[in-house]
Design an enzyme around this catalytic site. Structure first.
Site, PDB file in Angstrom:
ATOM      1  N   LYS A   1      53.874  55.164 -30.275  1.00 44.98           N
ATOM      2  CA  LYS A   1      52.477  55.515 -30.013  1.00 44.98           C
ATOM      3  C   LYS A   1      51.967  54.742 -28.799  1.00 44.98           C
ATOM      4  O   LYS A   1      51.330  55.310 -27.904  1.00 44.98           O
ATOM      5  CB  LYS A   1      51.607  55.188 -31.230  1.00 44.98           C
ATOM      6  CG  LYS A   1      51.841  56.055 -32.455  1.00 44.98           C
ATOM      7  CD  LYS A   1      50.849  55.676 -33.554  1.00 44.98           C
ATOM      8  CE  LYS A   1      51.046  56.540 -34.795  1.00 44.98           C
ATOM      9  NZ  LYS A   1      50.043  56.242 -35.837  1.00 44.98           N
TER      10      LYS A   1
ATOM     11  N   THR B   1      46.469  60.684 -40.376  1.00 45.70           N
ATOM     12  CA  THR B   1      46.164  60.335 -41.750  1.00 45.70           C
ATOM     13  C   THR B   1      45.087  59.260 -41.813  1.00 45.70           C
ATOM     14  O   THR B   1      45.246  58.179 -41.272  1.00 45.70           O
ATOM     15  CB  THR B   1      47.427  59.837 -42.471  1.00 45.70           C
ATOM     16  OG1 THR B   1      48.464  60.791 -42.290  1.00 45.70           O
ATOM     17  CG2 THR B   1      47.163  59.630 -43.947  1.00 45.70           C
TER      18      THR B   1
ATOM     19  N   ASN C   1      49.558  50.362 -38.314  1.00 46.49           N
ATOM     20  CA  ASN C   1      50.509  51.077 -37.463  1.00 46.49           C
ATOM     21  C   ASN C   1      49.852  51.621 -36.197  1.00 46.49           C
ATOM     22  O   ASN C   1      50.538  52.086 -35.291  1.00 46.49           O
ATOM     23  CB  ASN C   1      51.174  52.216 -38.243  1.00 46.49           C
ATOM     24  CG  ASN C   1      50.164  53.203 -38.804  1.00 46.49           C
ATOM     25  OD1 ASN C   1      49.103  52.817 -39.278  1.00 46.49           O
ATOM     26  ND2 ASN C   1      50.472  54.471 -38.748  1.00 46.49           N
TER      27      ASN C   1
ATOM     28  N   PHE D   1      63.371  64.321 -47.948  1.00 50.89           N
ATOM     29  CA  PHE D   1      62.809  65.027 -46.789  1.00 50.89           C
ATOM     30  C   PHE D   1      62.977  64.175 -45.534  1.00 50.89           C
ATOM     31  O   PHE D   1      62.772  62.973 -45.557  1.00 50.89           O
ATOM     32  CB  PHE D   1      61.324  65.302 -47.021  1.00 50.89           C
ATOM     33  CG  PHE D   1      60.653  65.976 -45.853  1.00 50.89           C
ATOM     34  CD1 PHE D   1      60.553  67.351 -45.800  1.00 50.89           C
ATOM     35  CD2 PHE D   1      60.133  65.234 -44.791  1.00 50.89           C
ATOM     36  CE1 PHE D   1      59.942  67.971 -44.718  1.00 50.89           C
ATOM     37  CE2 PHE D   1      59.532  65.844 -43.712  1.00 50.89           C
ATOM     38  CZ  PHE D   1      59.441  67.225 -43.683  1.00 50.89           C
TER      39      PHE D   1
ATOM     40  N   VAL E   1      19.367  77.066 -18.866  1.00 51.56           N
ATOM     41  CA  VAL E   1      20.002  76.324 -17.777  1.00 51.56           C
ATOM     42  C   VAL E   1      21.497  76.179 -18.048  1.00 51.56           C
ATOM     43  O   VAL E   1      22.339  76.360 -17.157  1.00 51.56           O
ATOM     44  CB  VAL E   1      19.357  74.927 -17.630  1.00 51.56           C
ATOM     45  CG1 VAL E   1      20.118  74.087 -16.599  1.00 51.56           C
ATOM     46  CG2 VAL E   1      17.904  75.058 -17.224  1.00 51.56           C
TER      47      VAL E   1
ATOM     48  N   ASP F   1      45.261  59.025 -34.403  1.00 48.96           N
ATOM     49  CA  ASP F   1      46.113  59.067 -35.581  1.00 48.96           C
ATOM     50  C   ASP F   1      45.638  60.236 -36.442  1.00 48.96           C
ATOM     51  O   ASP F   1      44.544  60.767 -36.225  1.00 48.96           O
ATOM     52  CB  ASP F   1      45.978  57.729 -36.330  1.00 48.96           C
ATOM     53  CG  ASP F   1      46.785  57.699 -37.612  1.00 48.96           C
ATOM     54  OD1 ASP F   1      47.912  58.224 -37.610  1.00 48.96           O
ATOM     55  OD2 ASP F   1      46.292  57.159 -38.614  1.00 48.96           O
TER      56      ASP F   1
ATOM     57  N   GLY G   1      52.647  59.361 -37.731  1.00 52.31           N
ATOM     58  CA  GLY G   1      53.932  59.099 -38.371  1.00 52.31           C
ATOM     59  C   GLY G   1      54.244  60.122 -39.429  1.00 52.31           C
ATOM     60  O   GLY G   1      55.283  60.063 -40.086  1.00 52.31           O
ATOM     61  N   ASP G   2      53.352  61.100 -39.585  1.00 53.01           N
ATOM     62  CA  ASP G   2      53.508  62.108 -40.641  1.00 53.01           C
ATOM     63  C   ASP G   2      54.474  63.209 -40.227  1.00 53.01           C
ATOM     64  O   ASP G   2      54.942  63.275 -39.092  1.00 53.01           O
ATOM     65  CB  ASP G   2      52.139  62.712 -40.973  1.00 53.01           C
ATOM     66  CG  ASP G   2      52.011  63.026 -42.447  1.00 53.01           C
ATOM     67  OD1 ASP G   2      53.045  63.335 -43.061  1.00 53.01           O
ATOM     68  OD2 ASP G   2      50.897  62.964 -42.965  1.00 53.01           O
TER      69      ASP G   2
ATOM     70  N   GLU H   1      52.671  66.023 -51.810  1.00 48.53           N
ATOM     71  CA  GLU H   1      53.519  65.947 -53.012  1.00 48.53           C
ATOM     72  C   GLU H   1      52.655  65.825 -54.257  1.00 48.53           C
ATOM     73  O   GLU H   1      52.906  66.467 -55.270  1.00 48.53           O
ATOM     74  CB  GLU H   1      54.475  64.753 -52.909  1.00 48.53           C
ATOM     75  CG  GLU H   1      55.820  65.081 -52.283  1.00 48.53           C
ATOM     76  CD  GLU H   1      56.944  64.240 -52.890  1.00 48.53           C
ATOM     77  OE1 GLU H   1      56.695  63.068 -53.189  1.00 48.53           O
ATOM     78  OE2 GLU H   1      58.046  64.782 -53.062  1.00 48.53           O
TER      79      GLU H   1
END
Length: 1082
Positions: free
Chosen positions: A759, A408, A782, A526, A1075, A406, A664-665, A485
């Site tokens: 996912k 975030t 999630n 958005f 090595v 994931d 999910g971003d 934001e």
């Protein structure tokens, strides 16, 4: 061209689409929708609100547990042996020597499973017994969550989780607005706005709610977290559309809102949260599965040996029963093939080590404790240690090929900082105070670009969905739907433009001391497709303006043809920001004539209330108005990664592990994080798949697959980025194989805007197709589905990580600890478990095949060579400690070296230490040793005169001589394969040998004090008084192991592996760098 003319041209382009402004309702029958009656009985019975995440219940525990245990072929085998031993006069080894250990093993496992599942039941009960207020006949009654049903009207208070999926009716805030936190759904701690429809916003009293009559019609329960389509049909009133903005999902929490009223639409396992959950899987490690298969092969060999021995016994008896009459061979048992088969089956059963499962359980448990107490994986800031929630997969950590992460809260801290901005060709950075910044000085001095600067800062302060929270001390905390934001609004504050007030109708800002109010007319949100967000406002001067911020690609194509002023310079600045790993956005503005806005508003309203294709129609309407823009500049934000993430990812990539990011971003966010954490390098080609249909997805996947098929490189240096919608098409049946092939070619894959179930589907696809060990890591609810689907699940136990952590196999506090968990604990545990299993089979074959050689010597009689209890104690006492020492303390390199050189992870990842070939080499080695250990003493014992006084003894004397040599040999073999010697290793090896000699001394004197061990009386005097025994004690084990020592010398000299070379340099206290350099160059 004026804005009015551009709008008309675009409007005409879309006017041919008759469905564009359609507001048709559901075109489906009742079987494809849910009808919920308001304040009356439901037409059908729906799922209750009780949830269960446990693996077992009282009824299912015994069958489920036994099924899981007897998936192991070894347990089935020992159960069969235990049953056969109950047949009178069949077992040469007693009736309970197998049954008691088997019951002990199953009991230990059952207790462990019960304890773990009780924890799950307690967690479920805690949730099911939470209380909520439900409206019942004009009064509020407090009930348990589990008692809720579809259609109930509930009251949820501040800082309380929603008990089911609700449709918001009204709230304590104006316009039925409320704020929710969805950390358990999408991993975001930022607050989000939900708002009830105007038709129900005034239902603020109990009596108003009681008078609500009609129905809610909505889609059937599904897994789509971000989508909801429904309508409210009040009797005698117009139909009102319901969307995702009105849905309060189970798992989310009400914040900064005193209370809300909502109506239950989905309950229990039909809620979106539970739909995205999968049942707790029964995971088994790759080593376990391989061991299971080899046990089956050994079983087949055992059957062959039994049949061969039974037939040989039958032939020998038929040949000798007349001549050797004194042996009483004429009875029916001696001549019965079935009787002989059962006898030999029980005699040889110990070829498969019954103690292996107990040893593995205990060793894995202690290995888990080592993980829990590793101070290097302790996060002091949050007081969180690493935790192994299961011990069955310790060695699996050393075999990981794919990591699914994931973003975030896992890779990032979810903290973003405004770093700089480009306005009208000039780059500005925040200073300690607004007055110190050049930007504010340019505004005050009325620089030639002052108006553009003011417009830019106004856009930053106004164009967003951030919610301000004023504290008592006057400070303002911003709650945003995304951290970037919040960072942009903070950026405006750094320059003196402070956003401080929001209502559903307007926002207010303090612009360098001057208060300004902007009336919010429309918010064009958005989406991953739009890649931009717009706000239409009425300015204090009465003008209508559209503020737009988004990716440079979508902003530039919507700029007015005449707007060429800052294009090239801003583009150069964007490239400069990106090269620094900063996240960028472009900002633009346009003024809209009132008559154009009025016409567009009608179109937009029809699109936003449509029940079919609503998302597409709203997007088309937004495209009409978002044009003819004037570029103002760009912003640059730094997304703070967790400590050590780039270094960890670099090490894991060096170890040969492929890393996929499933988030999910937003797409831009994920790509920028990819660059920041060095997952994507600037030398990589980035393929972006954003398609709107199955056919388009098929075309682009086939095109890229064809390109790479002609590539000669083993791994194409390409990063693949795909969004959730395209992924839905790519995972369809006819495209799945091609998409999978494309993904596996790429070095890095990033999936954006994906749902939890997507996912899980991606993880499952790779796990099943590659048969490789996969690892999923996440911090939110999630991520639970993918954590459970992966071979190994890791939970980040942070702010949002309680559910992910509880569902995981291992939990850590920070992503950086994954490096130590895999490269150190994983590699060590794989080597330890591999050697433990191989050694356990070796020592059993070494002793118990001797029964076969003795059968050859004793006329296939089925007579045991060793005393009965010495057979039982062989695994439990005399050779029990070396496997523990190997399983707990074995390591081929130090932790620092493993971390410094990730390439040392390769041997465990590629299963070089434990595979079919290695297993059967060990079995053959054990067979060879058993030949030496039996036939060399037989040669020495041939004359039977092994004492100076000419006396002789029986077969048991020979058995104890052989047994002693076997114990010494297998203990020395443990030393031969040990790489890391500790005092405990010495104690285990030499102590085991000493235990046997002590046992002989004590056990020889049991009789007649105890009515026990009559055939062992005086055995110590017999055994220790013969020079033949003492002469053979060093000679037989050394002769037996001589071939092993020679092979080890040749291997370590001629065929030395990288791991062995590094280990040698460690022993010599030299730097392994030389090595490693030679290895890289070769």
């Amino acid at each position: 061209m004026s804005f009015r003319n551009v709008y008309k041209a675009l409007r005409m382009r879309w006017s041919h689409d008759e469905d564009f402004t359609s507001s048709a309702g559901f075109g489906a029958d009742d079987s494809e929708r849910r009808i919920i009656a308001l304040n009356s009985a439901q037409p059908v019975k729906y799922c209750n609100n009780r949830i269960s995440t446990a693996k077992y219940n009282v009824i299912s525990f015994l069958p489920s547990f036994l099924f899981e245990q007897f998936r192991r072929y070894s347990n089935c085998f020992f159960l069969l042996i235990a049953l056969l031993q109950q047949i009178p006069d069949v077992s040469p080894t007693g009736r309970y020597t197998t049954l008691v250990p088997l019951i002990f093993i199953l009991s230990v496992s059952a207790i462990k499973e019960i304890i773990e599942d009780i924890k799950r039941h307690r967690a479920d009960n805690e949730i099911n017994h939470r209380l909520i207020d439900r409206l019942e006949v004009s009064t509020w009654k407090t009930v348990r969550w589990s008692e809720l049903t579809v259609g109930d009207i509930v009251k949820v208070s501040n800082d309380t989780f929603f008990p089911a999926d609700l449709v918001l009716l009204s709230s304590s805030e104006p316009q039925a607005m409320c704020f929710i936190e969805t950390a358990n759904l999408d991993g975001e701690t930022n607050l989000k706005i939900r708002q009830g429809v105007p038709a129900t916003a005034k239902l603020l009293e109990t009596k108003d709610l009681q008078q609500l009559e009609g129905t809610i019609e909505c889609e059937l329960p599904n897994r789509l977290l971000y989508e909801f389509t429904g309508v409210l049909k009040e009797y005698g009133k117009p139909v009102v559309a319901l969307g995702s903005d009105q849905v309060l999902q189970r798992g989310a929490m009400l914040r900064n809102t005193s209370w809300i009223f909502g109506i239950v639409v989905y309950t229990g396992h039909e809620t979106k949260l539970m739909k995205n959950s999968t049942s707790a899987p029964l995971k088994r490690s790759t080593v376990d599965k391989l061991t299971n298969t080899q046990i089956l092969m050994l079983f087949m060999i055992l059957i062959s040996l039994c049949i061969t021995s039974g037939l040989c016994s039958l032939f020998w008896t038929n040949k000798h029963f007349m001549t050797d009459w004194y042996l009483a061979l004429g009875d029916h048992k001696s001549k019965s093939l079935g009787y002989n088969l059962l006898t030999f089956f029980i005699l040889y059963n110990n070829l498969i080590p019954i103690s292996l499962q107990v040893t593995l359980e205990l060793v894995r448990f202690l290995q888990a404790i080592f993980i829990n107490y590793d101070i290097e994986m302790y996060h002091e800031e949050s007081d969180t240690p690493a935790m192994a929630r299961t011990s069955n997969l310790n060695e699996e950590l050393g075999m990981v090929k794919y990591i699914f992460s994931d973003k975030t809260g896992t890779l990032t801290r979810n903290v973003m900082v405004f770093k700089k901005c480009s306005i009208a060709t000039q780059i500005y950075e925040p200073e300690r105070t607004p007055s110190e910044s050049l930007l504010v000085q340019n505004i005050i001095s009325r620089h030639e670009n002052a108006e553009d600067i003011e417009e830019f800062l106004t856009l930053l302060a106004v164009c967003h969905t951030v919610i301000p929270e004023k504290k008592e001390d006057g400070t303002i905390i911003y709650h945003a739907a995304s951290p970037d934001e919040r960072a942009l609004v903070d950026g405006a504050r750094y320059f003196g433009y402070i956003f401080d007030t929001r209502t559903p109708e307007y926002v207010e800002i303090n612009a360098l001391g001057e208060r300004k109010r902007y009336e919010v007319l429309n918010v064009l949100e958005f989406t991953s497709t739009r890649k931009r967000m717009s706000l239409i406002v009425r300015t204090p001067e009465g003008n209508i303006k559209l503020f737009c911020k988004g990716a440079d690609s979508v902003i530039y194509e919507r700029l007015a043809a005449r707007d060429q002023a800052y294009r090239e310079t801003t583009l150069q600045h964007l490239e400069e920001f990106a090269s620094e790993g900063l996240r960028t956005l472009c900002l633009a503005v346009t003024e809209i004539p009132p008559e154009v806005y009025d016409e567009w508003q009608q179109t937009y309203h029809k699109a936003s209330t449509s029940l079919q294709y609503r998302e597409r129609k709203v997007e088309d309407a937004a495209n009409l108005i978002e044009n003819n823009l004037r570029l103002l500049g760009a912003t640059a934000i730094e997304d703070r990664l967790q400590d050590g993430v780039p270094d960890t990812i670099a090490s894991l990539l060096d170890a040969g592990i492929y890393i996929w990011v499933l988030t999910g971003d937003k797409q831009e966010t994920a790509i920028n994080i990819g660059y920041s954490c060095k997952l994507i390098s600037h030398s990589m080609d980035v393929i972006i798949l954003n398609e709107e249909s199955l056919d388009a997805t098929r075309d682009v996947i086939h095109r890229h697959s064809d390109e790479f098929k002609h590539s000669t490189a083993k791994d194409v240096n390409v990063a693949l980025v795909i969004d959730g919608k395209t992924l839905k098409y790519a995972l369809s049946c006819d495209l799945r194989g091609d998409f999978q092939e494309l993904c596996l070619i790429c070095r890095v894959v990033i999936c954006c805007r994906v749902s939890p179930i997507q996912k899980a589907e991606v993880v499952e696809m790779v796990t099943q197709s590659t048969k490789a060990v996969t690892l999923a890591i996440g911090d939110g609810a999630n991520d639970v589905a993918m954590i459970q689907k992966a071979s190994v699940g890791i939970g980040i136990s942070g702010v949002e990580g309680l559910q992910a952590s509880c569902a995981s196999d291992y939990s850590i506090a920070q992503f950086r600890f994954l490096k130590r968990l895999l490269l150190v604990h994983g590699a060590w545990n794989y080597a330890r478990i591999s050697k433990l299993i191989l050694y356990s089979f070796y020592k059993n074959v070494c002793l118990y095949v001797i029964e076969l050689w003795f059968a050859v010597y004793s006329g296939w009689s089925g007579q045991i060579l060793f005393e009965r209890w010495t057979i039982g104690l062989y695994n439990v006492v005399f050779t029990a400690l070396p496997p523990f020492a190997i399983g707990l303390f074995e390591k081929f390199c130090t932790a620092d070296t493993m971390l410094r050189y990730p390439l040392l992870y390769k041997p465990s990842q590629t299963a070089q230490l434990f595979n079919v070939k290695v297993f059967w080499i060990w079995i053959c080695n054990a067979l060879l040793h058993s030949v030496f250990l039996f036939w060399l003493p037989i040669v020495a014992y041939k004359s039977e005169n092994i004492w100076g006084d000419g006396k002789t003894s029986d077969y048991l004397m020979l058995g104890n001589i052989v047994y002693t040599y076997v114990v010494v040999t297998v203990c020395l073999k443990a030393g031969l394969i040990t790489s890391s010697w500790t005092w405990l290793t010495h104690a285990a090896i030499w102590g085991s040998i000493a235990l046997w000699f002590s046992f002989v001394l004590v056990y020889s004197h049991f009789w007649p004090t105890f009515n026990f061990a009559t055939n062992f009386a005086g055995m110590d005097i017999q055994l220790f008084s013969t020079p033949v025994f003492w002469l053979g004690l060093p000679l037989v084990p050394i002769t037996t192991l001589l071939i092993d020592v020679i092979c080890k010398l040749i291997h370590n000299t001629v065929f030395k592996t990288l791991t062995e070379a590094v280990r040698e340099t460690e022993i010599q206290r030299n730097d392994p760098e030389q090595v490693m350099s030679e290895s890289r160059s070769s």
